[in-house]
Design a protein around this motif. Sequence first.
Motif, PDB file in Angstrom:
ATOM      1  N   MET A   1      10.463 -13.115   6.048  1.00 32.17           N
ATOM      2  CA  MET A   1       9.971 -13.710   7.291  1.00 32.17           C
ATOM      3  C   MET A   1       9.187 -12.708   8.145  1.00 32.17           C
ATOM      4  N   GLY A   2       9.402 -11.416   7.918  1.00 37.58           N
ATOM      5  CA  GLY A   2       8.663 -10.377   8.628  1.00 37.58           C
ATOM      6  C   GLY A   2       7.784  -9.627   7.653  1.00 37.58           C
ATOM      7  N   ILE A   3       7.124  -8.583   8.144  1.00 35.59           N
ATOM      8  CA  ILE A   3       6.277  -7.776   7.271  1.00 35.59           C
ATOM      9  C   ILE A   3       6.617  -6.302   7.447  1.00 35.59           C
ATOM     10  N   ALA A   4       6.355  -5.548   6.397  1.00 40.85           N
ATOM     11  CA  ALA A   4       6.448  -4.091   6.440  1.00 40.85           C
ATOM     12  C   ALA A   4       5.038  -3.557   6.250  1.00 40.85           C
ATOM     13  N   LEU A   5       4.685  -2.533   6.995  1.00 37.48           N
ATOM     14  CA  LEU A   5       3.362  -1.925   6.884  1.00 37.48           C
ATOM     15  C   LEU A   5       3.497  -0.588   6.170  1.00 37.48           C
ATOM     16  N   LEU A   6       2.657  -0.374   5.173  1.00 40.36           N
ATOM     17  CA  LEU A   6       2.708   0.840   4.380  1.00 40.36           C
ATOM     18  C   LEU A   6       1.371   1.560   4.423  1.00 40.36           C
ATOM     19  N   SER A   7       1.445   2.887   4.431  1.00 40.73           N
ATOM     20  CA  SER A   7       0.249   3.702   4.288  1.00 40.73           C
ATOM     21  C   SER A   7       0.174   4.104   2.825  1.00 40.73           C
ATOM     22  N   THR A   8      -0.810   3.579   2.117  1.00 42.15           N
ATOM     23  CA  THR A   8      -0.915   3.795   0.680  1.00 42.15           C
ATOM     24  C   THR A   8      -2.216   4.513   0.351  1.00 42.15           C
ATOM     25  N   SER A   9      -2.426   4.762  -0.918  1.00 40.85           N
ATOM     26  CA  SER A   9      -3.683   5.361  -1.355  1.00 40.85           C
ATOM     27  C   SER A   9      -4.840   4.385  -1.206  1.00 40.85           C
ATOM     28  N   LYS A  10      -4.553   3.104  -1.054  1.00 41.02           N
ATOM     29  CA  LYS A  10      -5.569   2.072  -0.857  1.00 41.02           C
ATOM     30  C   LYS A  10      -5.782   1.759   0.627  1.00 41.02           C
ATOM     31  N   GLY A  11      -5.168   2.533   1.521  1.00 40.03           N
ATOM     32  CA  GLY A  11      -5.255   2.299   2.954  1.00 40.03           C
ATOM     33  C   GLY A  11      -3.953   1.712   3.475  1.00 40.03           C
ATOM     34  N   ILE A  12      -3.952   1.278   4.713  1.00 45.03           N
ATOM     35  CA  ILE A  12      -2.761   0.674   5.300  1.00 45.03           C
ATOM     36  C   ILE A  12      -2.704  -0.781   4.870  1.00 45.03           C
ATOM     37  N   LEU A  13      -1.565  -1.167   4.281  1.00 45.28           N
ATOM     38  CA  LEU A  13      -1.417  -2.503   3.720  1.00 45.28           C
ATOM     39  C   LEU A  13      -0.124  -3.141   4.194  1.00 45.28           C
ATOM     40  N   ALA A  14      -0.110  -4.467   4.214  1.00 44.23           N
ATOM     41  CA  ALA A  14       1.126  -5.211   4.431  1.00 44.23           C
ATOM     42  C   ALA A  14       1.908  -5.191   3.125  1.00 44.23           C
TER      43      ALA A  14
END
Length: 132
Positions: free
Chosen positions: A101-114
């Motif tokens: 129901m919520g989201i987590a935000l990640l900083s990845t090698s592809k940029g910031i992603l949900a």
Amino acid sequence: MPVTDPLADMLTRMRNANMANHRKVDVPASKMKISVAKILKTEGYIKNYKLIKDRKHGILRIYLKYDEVNEGIITGLKRMSKPGRRLYVKNNAIPLVLSGMGIALLSTSKGILADREARKLNVGGELLCTVW
């Protein structure tokens, strides 16, 4: 006075403005904050955002979203990875926030992603924050 964790400052400003029923909140702009605001808009947690130019880095104006009874759409924001203790997750260990129901935000090698996008692209990274 410089802030040691700019993302935590942005989340705190948004949380405080949401609790006070403000329609907008201004934060100092950065590329990471603009990326986070873009994801929050596409996921439906904020109405819009706008970059306002000034003599320094600019100001990111975030327009908060409310429902028909004036309750904030965002009920919780939590900074997960902190400057003193970074939190990294693998692609198969990305947490589900409130059972999806919520989201987590990640900083990845592809940029910031949900989290959904990171799972789809099969990438892990630094777990920045969770929003519900």
